[in-house]
Design an enzyme around this catalytic site. Structure first.
Site, PDB file in Angstrom:
ATOM      1  N   GLU A 349       0.815  -1.211   0.000  1.00 59.19           N
ATOM      2  CA  GLU A 349       0.000   0.000   0.000  1.00 59.19           C
ATOM      3  C   GLU A 349       0.854   1.269   0.000  1.00 59.19           C
ATOM      4  OE1 GLU A 349      -4.021  -1.701   2.187  1.00 59.19           O
ATOM      5  OE2 GLU A 349      -2.493  -0.746   3.424  1.00 59.19           O
ATOM      6  N   VAL A 350       1.786   1.337  -0.929  1.00 59.70           N
ATOM      7  CA  VAL A 350       2.633   2.527  -1.053  1.00 59.70           C
ATOM      8  C   VAL A 350       1.834   3.584  -1.804  1.00 59.70           C
ATOM      9  CG1 VAL A 350       4.857   3.422  -1.799  1.00 59.70           C
ATOM     10  CG2 VAL A 350       4.640   1.018  -1.155  1.00 59.70           C
TER      11      VAL A 350
END
Length: 714
Positions: A349-350
């Site tokens: 979840e960058v």
């Protein structure tokens, strides 16, 4: 004289009857012996006599059978009379009569016990046959029971695998346990590794509680721990600001890690975020300049040299603590005695990647792959015995050529995570094929809590169990694609969705979900047999399953149900917190309905009534009469939470839990009570229509008739 004789005979009638019966019995015995001895000479064994009698004519056999039957009935009757007379004699304590002395030996149950000369061979054979008949009947009954069991077992063996699976799925349906095609007693093997995730970035438990949890996890089939430390790790030196004020002490953490492996055989996989979810680091002023976007501390900028230097220091401190000698180390075992073979570097979840001025000129896939490979190369160069693991979600949109050209498969192993029930909706077959062509092996990840709501109090057990069962089917189907197979499954239990989020379900409250899912994935299916399923034994349940009598299965789980009644009678670590959470859940639901009814559904305590201070005092009193009682009940539950949670958490977690779950409801009740008291103070009310409030005019732009006339004079 005659009358006296008659009276004497009448008083002794029973004795005369016994004497007469004895004489008749002796006569019949003599007659039977004379008949049998005149017909044939009996051999020395009773079995030879039986064979000779069977060879005689049919009429003779029938006559002999009738004689035997009559004698048997007479013996039974004589014994009954004898027992009755003896009971009477014992009561009266009178000396035995001549008839009793005569019939005292008429008990031919075991002829060998006779004190006089042995009976003739014919009589011995007669009563031995009677005993053999009884023994034969008892043996037939035992054989019938064994034959029934053998028949049932044979029926089970004769059932096809599909029929057994159908029966198994039918039992799952009765229990409310999700059924997945192909998963059952005859299904595939369980995953090799079963890791339990401990998310310590929210409500970190005391290490003493986690120690109590270790034998339970091991007994249910766990093979290791996936520990996400975040700010609970005891960073030191230049990284000391990263550690929370209540972070674990280094010596205590080492003791816990050593206990996990030495005493319970659980391996350790540390998890250190190195790209996204770095809020706990980038929120600080010292590291603010390393953010990808100045306004968001979520992800680090990989293009800055200082970023890689910071991450390498973080990884070094975590790895060295897991390898550094402990207090119990010896010259022969200088390193911390734990099994530490894999390091997880996160990278899920960058958000907002590739948006800063330094990264904007590069492709997002190139930025991500280069950053991950650089970190993995650093770890493998200094600690070649360690393998590196990352979350897979940032890889899903990449093409096969991008992944292969980067050679990322030589550096890391992906951990494929899906917490929904439709796993193939997120990881389709072609993506599995892509992963198998890039990586020799991979991991998978399910969830046991923290996946179906950011601020839930209790996890939906049935949904988490189905997620884990469906992962078993996926692992069995897709594992063969990889050269080295799928290594195992990690059961994740998130405590916050990120560093800034409030708490999800507490670990003790999620224990039934964890234990049910863990026992299932460790066996490879959910065992419907309570004696084959370890839940009752490990959870120390006092519940005794008996579905044959009650008609109910020993475990009942249904959609939208948070738990089964089974877990209310168990004594596992944290069971008091679990039971408290359900009482709190019910009380908060009751308060919510109470407030909503008064505010939204009643006609006397709505926001309109409060704004205009216009309502019926009697109605307001009725709507607020229970409010002080509910406030006191919630305060009592707050005090109880402090007592129960103190066994698991420190005062900071207890305070956060109360402030998040209990305090808002108490505040809402106080506001309602204050509004009601304001309405009750009024004694006179204006004529209708009520004046339009100033707030409504300003916020909604409403104008009065006078203003309309001024704007449109004609």
């Amino acid at each position: 004289m005659h009358s006296n004789l008659l009276i004497f005979i009448w008083r002794r009638k029973l004795s005369f009857l016994l004497l007469a019966s004895g004489l008749v019995l002796l006569a019949l015995w003599t007659w039977a012996i004379l008949i049998d001895t005149t017909k044939t000479t009996l051999p020395t064994l009773a079995q030879s006599q039986l064979q000779q009698q069977q060879q005689q004519s049919a009429p003779s056999s029938e006559t002999s059978y009738q004689h035997v039957h009559i004698i048997q009935k007479l013996i039974a009757q004589a014994n009954r009379v004898l027992r009755a007379e003896r009971q009477k004699d014992n009561a009266d304590r009178s000396p035995p009569s001549p008839a009793q002395r005569l019939l005292g030996n008429v008990r031919f149950v075991r002829p060998t016990q006779a004190k006089k000369a042995p009976l003739p061979l014919a009589e011995s054979f007669l009563f031995e046959q009677e005993r053999l008949k009884i023994l034969e009947q008892q043996q037939r009954q035992r054989n019938a029971g064994m034959e029934e069991l053998n028949a049932n077992a044979e029926d089970d063996r004769m059932l096809s695998s599909a029929e057994r699976q159908t029966q198994y799925e039918h039992e799952l349906q009765r229990m409310g346990v999700p059924a997945v095609a192909g998963i059952g007693p005859d299904g595939p093997r369980a995953p090799t590794e079963r890791l339990v995730h401990l998310d310590l970035k929210g409500a970190p438990p005391k290490l003493s509680f986690l120690k109590q949890l270790l034998p339970v996890l091991r007994a249910l089939g766990a093979t290791g721990l996936l520990i996400e430390y975040e700010d609970m790790f005891p960073y030191s030196g230049a990284l000391q600001p990263l550690a929370a004020h209540n972070a674990y002490k280094e010596s205590e953490l080492k003791d816990f890690l050593e206990s996990a492996w030495v005493e319970h055989g659980l391996s350790i996989m540390p998890l250190v975020q190195t790209f996204g979810h770095l809020e706990y680091t980038l929120k600080l002023q010292e590291f603010e300049q390393l953010r990808e976007l100045p306004e968001s501390p979520q992800s680090i900028c990989p293009s800055r040299p200082q970023s890689m230097a910071l991450l390498e220091q973080m990884l070094t401190q975590v790895i060295e603590l897991h390898m550094r000698p402990s207090a119990n180390a010896t010259p022969s075992t200088p390193e911390l005695p734990i099994k530490f073979t894999h390091l997880h570097i996160g990278c899920d979840e960058v958000q907002r990647m590739g948006e800063c001025s330094l990264c904007r000129q590069r492709l997002r896939s190139e930025i991500f792959l280069t950053h991950v490979i650089s970190l993995a190369h650093f770890v493998r160069r200094r600690w070649p015995q360690l393998s590196v693991v990352i979350w897979d979600d940032q890889l899903r949109a990449m093409t096969l050529s991008e992944l292969q050209n980067s050679q990322i498969g030589s550096y890391v192993e992906p951990m494929v995570w899906v917490y929904a029930n439709d796993i193939y909706h997120f990881i389709q077959p072609q993506l599995w094929d892509t992963y198998a062509k890039v990586f020799a092996s991979a991991w998978t990840a399910s969830a046991y809590k923290g996946a179906f709501g950011e601020s839930l109090l209790v996890p939906p057990l049935q949904q988490h169990l189905e997620n884990n069962i469906r992962w078993l089917a996926v692992i069995a189907k897709e594992g063969g694609r990889f050269a080295k197979g799928l290594r195992g499954l990690a059961l994740t239990g998130w405590q916050r969705y990120d560093h800034f989020a409030v708490l999800c379900e507490l670990l003790p409250v999620g224990m039934p979900s964890l234990m049910t899912s863990l026992s299932t994935v460790s066996k490879g299916y959910f065992s419907t047999n309570p004696r084959d399923n370890d839940l009752l034994r490990v959870l120390r349940c006092v519940f005794q399953p008996d579905s044959r009598r009650s008609g109910h299965p020993w475990l009942e789980l249904h959609p939208n149900a948070h738990h089964s009644q089974l877990f209310a009678v168990c004594s596992y670590p944290g069971h008091l917190v679990f039971k408290y959470a359900f009482r709190l859940y019910d009380k908060l639901s009751e308060v919510s309905v109470y407030l909503q009814q008064a505010r939204d559904h009643s006609a006397w305590l709505s926001d309109y009534n409060v704004r205009h201070n216009f309502s019926s005092p009697l109605r307001v009193h009725e709507l607020t009469v229970r409010t002080p009682q509910l406030i006191e009940e919630l305060r009592g539950m707050a005090r109880e939470s402090q007592q129960l949670l103190w066994e698991v958490y420190d005062e900071h977690t207890v305070a956060e839990f109360v402030e998040q779950h209990i305090y808002p409801s108490i505040n809402a009740l106080h506001r309602q009570l204050a509004s009601g008291q304001m309405l009750l103070q009024r004694r006179t009310w204006p004529q209708r229509p009520l004046p339009i409030s100033l707030e409504l005019r300003q916020d909604m732009g409403l104008i009065t008739l006078e203003q309309q006339q001024q704007q449109h004079p004609h």
